[in-house]
Design an enzyme around this catalytic site. Structure first.
Site, PDB file in Angstrom:
ATOM      1  CB  THR A 323      -0.935  -0.023   1.327  1.00  0.00           C
ATOM      2  OG1 THR A 323      -0.010   0.313   2.476  1.00  0.00           O
ATOM      3  CG2 THR A 323      -1.800  -1.308   1.449  1.00  0.00           C
ATOM      4  CB  CYS A 324      -0.123   4.597  -1.042  1.00  0.00           C
ATOM      5  SG  CYS A 324      -0.230   4.202  -2.554  1.00  0.00           S
ATOM      6  CG  ASP A 325       0.056   3.717   5.774  1.00  0.00           C
ATOM      7  OD1 ASP A 325      -0.905   4.388   6.113  1.00  0.00           O
ATOM      8  OD2 ASP A 325       1.158   3.654   6.747  1.00  0.00           O
ATOM      9  N   GLY A 326       3.057   4.586   4.520  1.00  0.00           N
ATOM     10  CA  GLY A 326       4.420   4.433   5.047  1.00  0.00           C
ATOM     11  C   GLY A 326       4.732   3.448   6.276  1.00  0.00           C
ATOM     12  CG  ASN A 366      -3.536   2.378  -1.331  1.00  0.00           C
ATOM     13  OD1 ASN A 366      -2.373   1.979  -1.030  1.00  0.00           O
ATOM     14  ND2 ASN A 366      -4.226   3.295  -1.042  1.00  0.00           N
TER      15      ASN A 366
END
Ligand SMILES: *Cc1c(COP(=O)(O)O)cnc(C)c1O
Length: 382
Positions: A323-326, A366
């Protein structure tokens, strides 16, 4: 007991379902349940549904004669749908709404856990006469995924709550939970000693208690070994002998992960391999939001095994989710090694992932769907 993933691997080889997916062998769930019952003869066993609430898993456990620890009305309804008897259900979540207590009582649930006076009063009002185990917090070693201070009252408060519960017409007992994935057997010794003291103090004030809820926490092996079930049972047995010499209470156990973790295997695909500075990052199609929530703080370190054969050496990797999560990084401090020839499209298996994976997946972060589960074996649906 050594985990057997042969049926699961056969299914994956033959059906090659899209990844990521979790495959659970309900036959292994049934065998685990039978092993657990044999280790604790006479105890009432209430499987913690949150570990894996898949209907075929619940069916296997109903067939094995196991009851259920439910956290709220949805889990409760699901267990009843699977044919569980309400007398075999315990509402073990100390955090509950009055209307949920009333619903559980209406369904026939008579066993609750509580750790606060307002909740005990709600139970007296909406589940009159029910059994309530007062959850006590322990001064014991932390587990791998500890509860911190969220649950349980200090022993002195627990005694007050026991007396109060009896005063409002409930049937008090004591509960503790040593924290999930607890490999330190001393925690149960401390729990049982703490409980025995409360039993004696309550009896001295005219409130004899009959039930002790030992919770869950039985660990499962991932990259490191954990004590065998027999070792847990022997410790509990000897602590009961020591601390309840004049006769032991009726026991409740709420195992979660130990009944289902080794029944499941998760297959994932490598999406990207990238070199960033000194480190090789491997991005998978499963991460913390679609099944591997327990990798938070790198607490649970799953085994990660290449499916395709790779010749040549392995080297260190950072493992991360898609996903685009850090925060969607699985392991960057825990040393993991994978073949240097690993490429996008290669697949990896994570065995021992039947617990706290699918039930923890988000619904569409996402746009990624919840972790797909295939259940095999006699109670399976795949
Ligand atoms: C989660 C939970 C369990 C199960 O814990 P495991 O560590 O999976 O055995 C048991 N009891 C309660 C009250 C729980 O919240």
């Amino acid at each position: 007991m050594c985990a057997d993933f042969s049926r699961v691997r056969r299914f994956l080889d033959e059906r090659d379902p899209p990844t990521p997916c979790l495959v659970v062998d309900t036959g292994v769930v049934a065998a685990r349940a039978a092993g657990f019952r044999a280790a604790f003869p006479g105890a009432l066993i209430r499987y913690a549904v949150k570990a894996n609430p898949a209907p075929p898993v619940l069916n296997a456990l109903v067939a094995a004669g196991i009851g259920f620890d439910v956290a709220g009305p949805a889990e409760l309804a699901r267990c009843l749908e699977r044919g569980a008897d309400p007398v075999d259900l315990a509402y073990g979540n100390p955090i509950k709404k009055p209307r949920d207590i009333a619903y559980a009582h209406e369904c026939g649930v008579r066993e609750f856990t509580s750790d606060a006076v307002d909740d005990v009063d709600n139970l007296a009002r909406y589940a009159p006469g029910a059994a309530v185990s007062i959850r006590v917090v322990l001064d014991a070693p932390d587990s791998v995924t500890p509860f911190g201070r969220k649950f349980g009252c200090e022993p002195a408060e627990a005694l007050d709550l026991v007396l109060h519960a009896a005063g409002v017409g409930l049937r008090p007992g004591i509960a503790f939970h040593v924290g999930s994935q607890q490999p330190d057997l001393a925690a149960w010794e401390i729990g049982i000693a703490t409980a025995a003291k409360l039993f004696a103090e309550a009896a001295a004030q005219g409130v004899p208690m009959t039930r002790l809820n030992l919770g869950g926490g039985f660990a499962t092996a991932h990259r490191t070994d954990v004590p065998a079930l027999d070792a847990y049972a022997a410790t509990i047995e000897s602590a009961l002998d020591t601390h309840f010499p004049d006769g032991r209470p009726e026991l409740l156990l709420e195992p979660g992960r130990v009944l289902v973790a080794d029944a499941g295997l998760l297959r994932t695909e490598v999406v990207l391999v990238a070199r960033r500075g000194e480190r090789r990052w491997v991005y998978l199609d499963v991460g913390r939001y679609n099944g591997l929530a327990e990798a938070e703080n790198e607490a649970i370190t799953y085994r990660v095994e290449p499916v395709e054969p790779h010749d040549g050496p392995a080297g260190p990797v950072v493992l991360a989710g898609p996903t685009c999560d850090g925060d969607d990084v699985l392991y960057q401090r825990t040393p993991y090694e994978l073949p240097l020839s690993l490429r996008a499209g290669d697949r990896l298996d994570l065995p021992g992932t039947g617990a706290y994976t699918a039930s923890y997946a988000s619904v569409e972060f996402n746009g990624i769907e919840p972790l797909r589960t295939y259940c095999l074996g006699r109670w399976g649906d795949a």
